[in-house]
Design a protein around this motif. Sequence first.
Motif, short mmCIF file in Angstrom:
data_model
loop_
_atom_site.label_atom_id
_atom_site.label_comp_id
_atom_site.label_asym_id
_atom_site.label_seq_id
_atom_site.Cartn_x
_atom_site.Cartn_y
_atom_site.Cartn_z
N MET A 1 111.17 37.59 58.14
CA MET A 1 110.11 37.94 57.22
C MET A 1 109.27 36.70 56.98
SD MET A 1 110.47 39.45 53.34
CE MET A 1 111.25 40.93 53.87
N PRO A 2 107.95 36.79 57.11
CA PRO A 2 107.09 35.63 56.87
C PRO A 2 107.18 35.17 55.42
CG PRO A 2 105.85 37.44 57.85
CD PRO A 2 107.21 37.94 57.56
N LEU A 3 106.97 33.88 55.20
CA LEU A 3 107.06 33.31 53.87
C LEU A 3 106.08 33.99 52.91
CD1 LEU A 3 108.33 31.24 52.03
CD2 LEU A 3 106.64 29.58 52.81
N SER A 4 104.85 34.28 53.36
CA SER A 4 103.88 34.92 52.48
C SER A 4 104.35 36.31 52.04
CB SER A 4 102.51 35.02 53.15
OG SER A 4 102.60 35.84 54.31
N GLN A 5 105.02 37.04 52.92
CA GLN A 5 105.56 38.34 52.56
C GLN A 5 106.66 38.20 51.52
OE1 GLN A 5 104.46 41.41 53.46
NE2 GLN A 5 105.94 42.18 51.98
N THR A 6 107.49 37.17 51.66
CA THR A 6 108.57 36.93 50.70
C THR A 6 107.98 36.65 49.33
OG1 THR A 6 109.97 36.07 52.45
CG2 THR A 6 110.59 35.51 50.20
N ARG A 7 106.93 35.83 49.25
CA ARG A 7 106.29 35.53 47.97
C ARG A 7 105.70 36.78 47.35
NH1 ARG A 7 103.42 29.93 49.66
NH2 ARG A 7 105.29 28.68 49.61
N THR A 8 105.09 37.61 48.16
CA THR A 8 104.52 38.86 47.66
C THR A 8 105.62 39.76 47.10
OG1 THR A 8 102.68 38.73 49.20
CG2 THR A 8 103.15 40.89 48.26
N ASP A 9 106.71 39.88 47.82
CA ASP A 9 107.83 40.69 47.34
C ASP A 9 108.38 40.14 46.04
OD1 ASP A 9 107.71 42.53 49.39
OD2 ASP A 9 109.30 41.59 50.56
N LEU A 10 108.56 38.82 45.97
CA LEU A 10 109.07 38.22 44.74
C LEU A 10 108.13 38.46 43.58
CD1 LEU A 10 110.60 34.87 46.04
CD2 LEU A 10 111.80 36.94 45.31
N THR A 11 106.84 38.34 43.83
CA THR A 11 105.85 38.62 42.78
C THR A 11 105.96 40.06 42.33
OG1 THR A 11 104.35 36.93 43.63
CG2 THR A 11 103.38 38.63 42.23
N ASP A 12 106.04 40.99 43.26
CA ASP A 12 106.16 42.40 42.90
C ASP A 12 107.44 42.67 42.12
OD1 ASP A 12 103.73 43.19 43.90
OD2 ASP A 12 104.54 43.90 45.82
#
Length: 140
Positions: A1-12
Motif C-alpha cells: 500500500m502506498p504511503l499516501s494511501q496509508t495516510r488517507t486511511d489513517l485520516t479517515d
Amino acid sequence: MPLSQTRTDLTDYGVTLLRISLGVMYLAHSIVLKLLTFGLAGTAGYFTSIGLPGWLAYLTFAAEAAGGIMLVLGIQARWVALALIPALAGAIIWAHGANGWVFTAPGGGWEYPLYLIVLSIAQALLGDGHYALSPSRSLR
C-alpha cells in the motif's frame, strides 16, 4: 500500500473516531443527563427557570438524542453536526455563559458546550470517515 494511501486511511479512521465519539457525547448529554439524571420534566423546569419555554427542553433532548444516533451510525454526519450547534450556542448564551469558563463551576461553565461546538465544526469540515451508513456530500 502506498504511503499516501496509508495516510488517507489513517485520516479517515481519525474522522470516524471523531464522529463516533461526538455522537456518544451527544447521546450522553441527552439520555444520561437530561433523561436519566434530571428527567425530562426536570430539564423543562430548568429551561423555564432560565427564561426559556419548557417545550424547548423536549426539542433539545430529541435533537441531541437523534443527532447522537445519526453521528454514531454515520448518517449525514456533516449536516447533523452543524444542525446541533444552535442548541449548544443557546446553552452558552442562556445557561452557562455567565458562570465562567470551568464547567464544574456552580451552574456549569461554558467550556464544554464550546468544545462540542468546535468538535461539531471539525466534523462538518472533515466529513464522515469510514463506515458511514449515509455519507454526507462534500462541502466543496
